[in-house]
Design a protein around this motif. Structure first.
Motif, PDB file in Angstrom:
ATOM      1  N   PHE A 134     -11.301  -8.553   5.718  1.00 29.66           N
ATOM      2  CA  PHE A 134     -10.453  -7.842   6.662  1.00 29.66           C
ATOM      3  C   PHE A 134     -10.480  -6.357   6.293  1.00 29.66           C
ATOM      4  CE2 PHE A 134      -9.230 -12.024   7.593  1.00 29.66           C
ATOM      5  CZ  PHE A 134      -8.390 -12.066   8.699  1.00 29.66           C
ATOM      6  N   CYS A 135     -10.492  -5.489   7.318  1.00 31.10           N
ATOM      7  CA  CYS A 135     -10.640  -4.062   7.072  1.00 31.10           C
ATOM      8  C   CYS A 135      -9.667  -3.244   7.909  1.00 31.10           C
ATOM      9  CB  CYS A 135     -12.070  -3.608   7.380  1.00 31.10           C
ATOM     10  SG  CYS A 135     -13.347  -4.522   6.488  1.00 31.10           S
ATOM     11  N   CYS A 136      -9.413  -2.003   7.464  1.00 26.50           N
ATOM     12  CA  CYS A 136      -8.636  -1.046   8.237  1.00 26.50           C
ATOM     13  C   CYS A 136      -9.056   0.352   7.838  1.00 26.50           C
ATOM     14  CB  CYS A 136      -7.138  -1.246   8.011  1.00 26.50           C
ATOM     15  SG  CYS A 136      -6.573  -0.780   6.354  1.00 26.50           S
ATOM     16  N   GLY A 137      -8.745   1.328   8.703  1.00 23.76           N
ATOM     17  CA  GLY A 137      -9.085   2.707   8.416  1.00 23.76           C
ATOM     18  C   GLY A 137     -10.272   3.186   9.236  1.00 23.76           C
ATOM     19  N   SER A 138     -10.959   4.215   8.713  1.00 21.19           N
ATOM     20  CA  SER A 138     -12.095   4.801   9.421  1.00 21.19           C
ATOM     21  C   SER A 138     -13.322   3.892   9.348  1.00 21.19           C
ATOM     22  CB  SER A 138     -12.435   6.167   8.818  1.00 21.19           C
ATOM     23  OG  SER A 138     -13.634   6.670   9.364  1.00 21.19           O
ATOM     24  N   GLU A 178     -14.052   3.054  16.218  1.00 29.22           N
ATOM     25  CA  GLU A 178     -13.960   4.284  15.429  1.00 29.22           C
ATOM     26  C   GLU A 178     -13.027   4.117  14.231  1.00 29.22           C
ATOM     27  OE1 GLU A 178     -15.102   7.916  14.254  1.00 29.22           O
ATOM     28  OE2 GLU A 178     -15.894   6.812  15.972  1.00 29.22           O
ATOM     29  N   GLU A 179     -11.824   3.582  14.464  1.00 31.15           N
ATOM     30  CA  GLU A 179     -10.893   3.326  13.367  1.00 31.15           C
ATOM     31  C   GLU A 179      -9.826   2.334  13.814  1.00 31.15           C
ATOM     32  OE1 GLU A 179      -9.386   7.246  12.433  1.00 31.15           O
ATOM     33  OE2 GLU A 179      -7.539   6.894  13.564  1.00 31.15           O
ATOM     34  N   VAL A 180      -9.255   1.622  12.844  1.00 32.48           N
ATOM     35  CA  VAL A 180      -8.172   0.684  13.126  1.00 32.48           C
ATOM     36  C   VAL A 180      -7.055   0.943  12.133  1.00 32.48           C
ATOM     37  CG1 VAL A 180      -9.599  -1.127  14.153  1.00 32.48           C
ATOM     38  CG2 VAL A 180      -9.273  -1.080  11.679  1.00 32.48           C
ATOM     39  N   HIS A 181      -5.804   0.749  12.572  1.00 30.84           N
ATOM     40  CA  HIS A 181      -4.645   1.071  11.742  1.00 30.84           C
ATOM     41  C   HIS A 181      -3.988  -0.160  11.123  1.00 30.84           C
ATOM     42  CE1 HIS A 181      -4.261   4.908  14.401  1.00 30.84           C
ATOM     43  NE2 HIS A 181      -5.318   4.944  13.600  1.00 30.84           N
ATOM     44  N   SER A 182      -4.476  -1.338  11.489  1.00 27.23           N
ATOM     45  CA  SER A 182      -3.999  -2.591  10.892  1.00 27.23           C
ATOM     46  C   SER A 182      -5.208  -3.417  10.498  1.00 27.23           C
ATOM     47  CB  SER A 182      -3.128  -3.370  11.889  1.00 27.23           C
ATOM     48  OG  SER A 182      -1.983  -2.633  12.248  1.00 27.23           O
ATOM     49  N   SER A 238       0.837  -1.196   0.000  1.00 29.14           N
ATOM     50  CA  SER A 238       0.000   0.000   0.000  1.00 29.14           C
ATOM     51  C   SER A 238       0.870   1.243   0.000  1.00 29.14           C
ATOM     52  CB  SER A 238      -0.936   0.000   1.218  1.00 29.14           C
ATOM     53  OG  SER A 238      -0.189   0.062   2.426  1.00 29.14           O
ATOM     54  N   TRP A 239       0.304   2.346  -0.509  1.00 30.27           N
ATOM     55  CA  TRP A 239       1.013   3.624  -0.514  1.00 30.27           C
ATOM     56  C   TRP A 239      -0.005   4.744  -0.729  1.00 30.27           C
ATOM     57  CZ3 TRP A 239       1.271  -0.073  -4.265  1.00 30.27           C
ATOM     58  CH2 TRP A 239       0.859   0.262  -5.563  1.00 30.27           C
ATOM     59  N   GLY A 240       0.430   5.975  -0.467  1.00 27.30           N
ATOM     60  CA  GLY A 240      -0.436   7.133  -0.594  1.00 27.30           C
ATOM     61  C   GLY A 240      -0.692   7.767   0.759  1.00 27.30           C
ATOM     62  N   ARG A 241      -1.832   8.403   0.893  1.00 27.67           N
ATOM     63  CA  ARG A 241      -2.200   9.087   2.129  1.00 27.67           C
ATOM     64  C   ARG A 241      -2.453   8.060   3.232  1.00 27.67           C
ATOM     65  NH1 ARG A 241      -6.918  13.725   2.355  1.00 27.67           N
ATOM     66  NH2 ARG A 241      -6.990  13.990   4.632  1.00 27.67           N
ATOM     67  N   GLY A 242      -1.970   8.361   4.470  1.00 29.72           N
ATOM     68  CA  GLY A 242      -2.006   7.346   5.514  1.00 29.72           C
ATOM     69  C   GLY A 242      -2.880   7.633   6.709  1.00 29.72           C
ATOM     70  N   ASP A 243      -3.504   8.851   6.792  1.00 24.36           N
ATOM     71  CA  ASP A 243      -4.291   9.135   7.986  1.00 24.36           C
ATOM     72  C   ASP A 243      -5.498   8.202   8.095  1.00 24.36           C
ATOM     73  OD1 ASP A 243      -4.966  10.604   5.658  1.00 24.36           O
ATOM     74  OD2 ASP A 243      -6.347  11.839   6.811  1.00 24.36           O
ATOM     75  N   ASN A 244      -5.992   8.010   9.289  1.00 29.61           N
ATOM     76  CA  ASN A 244      -7.034   7.051   9.661  1.00 29.61           C
ATOM     77  C   ASN A 244      -6.538   5.612   9.617  1.00 29.61           C
ATOM     78  OD1 ASN A 244      -8.818   9.264   7.755  1.00 29.61           O
ATOM     79  ND2 ASN A 244      -9.449   8.963   9.889  1.00 29.61           N
ATOM     80  N   GLY A 245      -5.245   5.415   9.259  1.00 33.77           N
ATOM     81  CA  GLY A 245      -4.728   4.055   9.188  1.00 33.77           C
ATOM     82  C   GLY A 245      -5.174   3.306   7.956  1.00 33.77           C
ATOM     83  N   ARG A 246      -5.571   4.041   6.912  1.00 33.08           N
ATOM     84  CA  ARG A 246      -6.133   3.410   5.711  1.00 33.08           C
ATOM     85  C   ARG A 246      -5.137   2.515   4.965  1.00 33.08           C
ATOM     86  NH1 ARG A 246      -7.444   8.966   2.751  1.00 33.08           N
ATOM     87  NH2 ARG A 246      -7.565   9.568   4.946  1.00 33.08           N
TER      88      ARG A 246
END
Length: 689
Positions: A527-531, A547-551, A475-483
């Motif tokens: 499996f999910c991550c982010g907001s 609310e959000e997960v980073h992994s 993965s790459w790009g914007r990283g806020d919210n743990g996306r």
């Protein structure tokens, strides 16, 4: 090797043995390079794999053609075209010091220029040009460049440092270990080859390596015979200039009257019948197409539109595929133009501004909506101006076959049939994966993934995920919210390996606005991550909100946590999933009716869309505030916010699932092959069955 019969060994090198073989299917002679990879170091294996990757990208009459590769007896077998005329080095040795005519030299040289221009256009540096790597056809008239084992894919950096190549042909800046302009190193080597054609001996030779390096550093060469023109002698000296910045580039060399005449002769004298098909722009040698030769040369933009207008108005050739769009102010399905009536569409994707499709023959098709006199709005597309929704093929794609495309916000990623990922468009947030934030107008290889075979890619609004055939995820790009799923919120402009739970085998990724999903084998779990706002990732339990997960972690909401999932789609604040039995569940925000269920208060848990319960759902896609579903019987339903034509239907007051009507299908039976929603727009690909 059951498809081939070995005839004899034709060469042995540092990496393996080269065989002349006969292909049993058509009795054609081919070359098979046998490379024992198990006995090699990691660097040597990478060089072997590099040659396969480079050859698979190149398609030019003056470059050895690549057929296939396979593993046998712990060795990599690379099957290539057989050049019956041997090497240029052997040809010159057989001259017995009888100099070549200048016309013959320029004929060889023109073909080398065209092949090197094609190599450089693919962002590849050969790095080992020499007469031993230049092959000839049976009549010893056509040149074939070969041996790309140490070629380098060029990055956005303008300098290179690595010392590689044959000592007699390496440039002075390489000898000094200085950073050098990447393409000018190949120009030096080509100058050495041209000198060898003229003098029948190498430009730089010595008894030992230190003496050779000293000669190269001084630029000391023997005088060129005055039997050759002054223009040719000056050209050689300019290509062997000690300062790489003062060496001409390929376009400047092609503009030389001496070379221009040779290129003209090449077009008109060789292949006399097919030369009539060459566009007029080539005979003028103008623009970026100056001197370019390739199989299936693209026609000019005017010729393209003439061809398109003819095919679009033809009554005798019904469309084999159709692509519709709606939303963004288009209230009903609008038929997009195709380049020809026999264009077969296999996949579509839409972003904030882009509309793209992949054709059956591996072309990437883009639609533009430029204003009058404006530049093309689609990065990487050819031509300019014209009516709305103009179809364009991606520029510079003649040598690759595209199998998959995904559009983000103002950028696009496309995947070749060889697992090579390319991106172009806006470099904001580092979404292109090139290690910087620069915009790229033409599709460029993501170099950090060259050692992997990418099987699937997904672009979100500002980040990207790629899955390999070995089930690795990057993965790459914007990283806020743990996306990005990397365990933190930092942004990355280069691909980073995503840490996953042991024994998980991701088969596909899906990027949303601020979150990501992975469909994982063996149980088709999610499996999910982010907001997880509004529980759009189905990570909530009945009494617990996340609310959000980073992994990446598995979904928790039922029934998604307990049943196999066939397909999933994400919008801005909601998502939809198709279960293995064809049932469709939606979850997240229902503010605009985008879940297709009655208002449910604060309950954002996955709920089945009961109005679609009579027939199984085969595909689903989510936009910003709406959803579109494809049923097994071929009907298309949409629901949610109707503003600006998002639903593609006129009954705008009802946000519950209702059919989308296509008025121009006629008697043709069409089936949906691909659907893509982004922001307020839907793109739908259909084919005639």
């Amino acid at each position: 090797m059951e498809k081939y019969e070995k005839i004899r060994v034709v060469g042995r090198g540092a990496y393996g043995t080269v065989y002349l073989c006969r292909r049993l299917a058509d009795n054609k002679h081919v070359i098979i390079k046998q490379i024992p990879v198990e006995q090699m170091t990691k660097e040597e294996r990478q060089a072997a794999l590099n040659e396969v990757k480079v050859l698979s990208m190149l398609d030019h009459p003056n470059i050895i053609e690549y057929y296939e590769n396979f593993l046998e007896d712990k060795a990599l077998m690379i099957v290539m075209e057989y050049a019956q005329g041997g090497t240029l080095f052997e040809y010159l040795q057989q001259r017995n010091e009888l100099l070549l005519e200048e016309e013959e030299i320029l004929r060889f040289f023109a073909q080398m220029l065209l092949s090197l221009q094609h190599v450089h256009s693919k962002q590849i540096l050969h790095r080992d040009l020499k007469t031993q790597n230049i092959l000839l056809n049976k009549k010893k008239e056509a040149v074939k460049i070969s041996d790309f084992g140490i070629s380098k894919f060029l990055s956005s950096k303008s300098k290179a440092y690595t010392v590689v190549g044959t000592p007699c042909y390496i440039s002075p800046e390489l000898c000094e270990g200085k950073p050098y302009p990447v393409l000018k190193s190949d120009i030096w080597a080509l100058g050495c080859v041209l000198y060898e054609l003229v003098s029948l001996k190498r430009a730089f030779e010595a008894q030992n390596l230190p003496a050779l390096i000293l000669k190269i550093m001084r630029g000391t060469i023997s005088p060129i015979s005055e039997d050759f023109s002054e223009e040719l002698r000056k050209l050689i000296l300019s290509m062997l200039h000690l300062d790489p910045n003062k060496r001409p580039d390929i376009s400047q060399i092609m503009a030389q009257p001496l070379v221009l005449q040779a290129l003209m002769s090449l077009y008109t004298d060789q292949g006399k019948v097919t030369c009539r098909r060459i566009p007029k722009s080539l005979s003028n040698y103008s623009g970026q197409n100056r001197g370019r030769v390739s199989r299936g040369s693209s026609i000019t933009s005017k010729g393209f539109f003439a061809s398109y207008r003819h095919s679009s108005t033809s009554k005798t050739s019904p469309l084999q595929s159709r692509v519709y769009c709606w939303g963004g102010g288009i209230s009903a399905p609008h038929l997009l133009p195709l380049p020809s009536s026999d264009t077969h569409i296999t996949e579509v994707s839409t972003g904030r501004t882009q509309k793209a499709a992949v054709t059956k023959n591996g072309r990437l098709l883009l639609w533009e909506t430029p204003s009058v006199g404006a530049e093309p709005s689609m990065p990487g597309a050819t031509g300019a101006g014209g009516p709305a929704f103009i179809p364009r093929y991606l520029e510079g794609q003649s040598a690759v076959t595209i199998k998959h495309v995904s559009c983000g916000d103002l950028f696009t990623a496309c995947l070749t049939d060889r697992g090579i990922l390319m991106t172009f468009g806006s470099g904001a947030n580092g979404c292109l994966g090139h290690g910087n934030y620069n915009d790229v107008s033409q599709a460029k290889i993501v170099e950090d993934l060259l050692g992997f075979e990418v099987s699937q890619v997904s672009c979100g609004a500002s980040h990207v995920m790629a899955v390999t055939n070995e089930h690795d995820v990057f993965s790459w790009g914007r990283g806020d919210n743990g996306r990005l799923g990397l365990g933190h919120q930092e942004s990355c402009c280069s691909p980073c390996r995503v840490p996953l739970m042991p024994e998980t085998q991701p088969i596909s990724a899906l990027c949303g606005v601020d979150c990501s999903m992975l469909l994982v084998e063996p149980m088709s779990t999610l499996f999910c991550c982010g907001s997880n706002r509004y529980n759009k990732l189905a990570l909530d339990r009945e009494s617990e909100h996340v609310e959000e997960v980073h992994s990446f972690c598995p979904v928790q909401s039922l029934p998604l946590a307990s049943q196999a999932i066939a397909m999933v789609a994400m919008g801005t604040s909601h998502a939809a999933a198709i279960m293995s039995n064809g049932e469709c569940y939606t979850f997240g925000s229902n503010q605009f009716g985008q879940l297709g269920i009655p208002a449910n208060g604060d309950n954002n848990m996955p709920t089945r869309v009961l109005s679609l319960s009579k027939i199984a759902v085969s595909m689903v896609s989510c936009g910003d505030t709406f959803t579109v579903a494809i049923m097994k019987d071929g009907k298309i339903y949409s629901w949610g916010k109707a503003a600006r034509g998002r639903l593609g239907r006129l009954d705008c007051e009802d946000s519950q699932p209702a059919p989308v009507v296509f008025k121009d299908v006629g008697r043709n039976v069409m089936s949906v092959v691909s659907i893509s929603c982004s922001h307020g727009t839907t793109l739908l690909g259909m084919r005639c069955t």
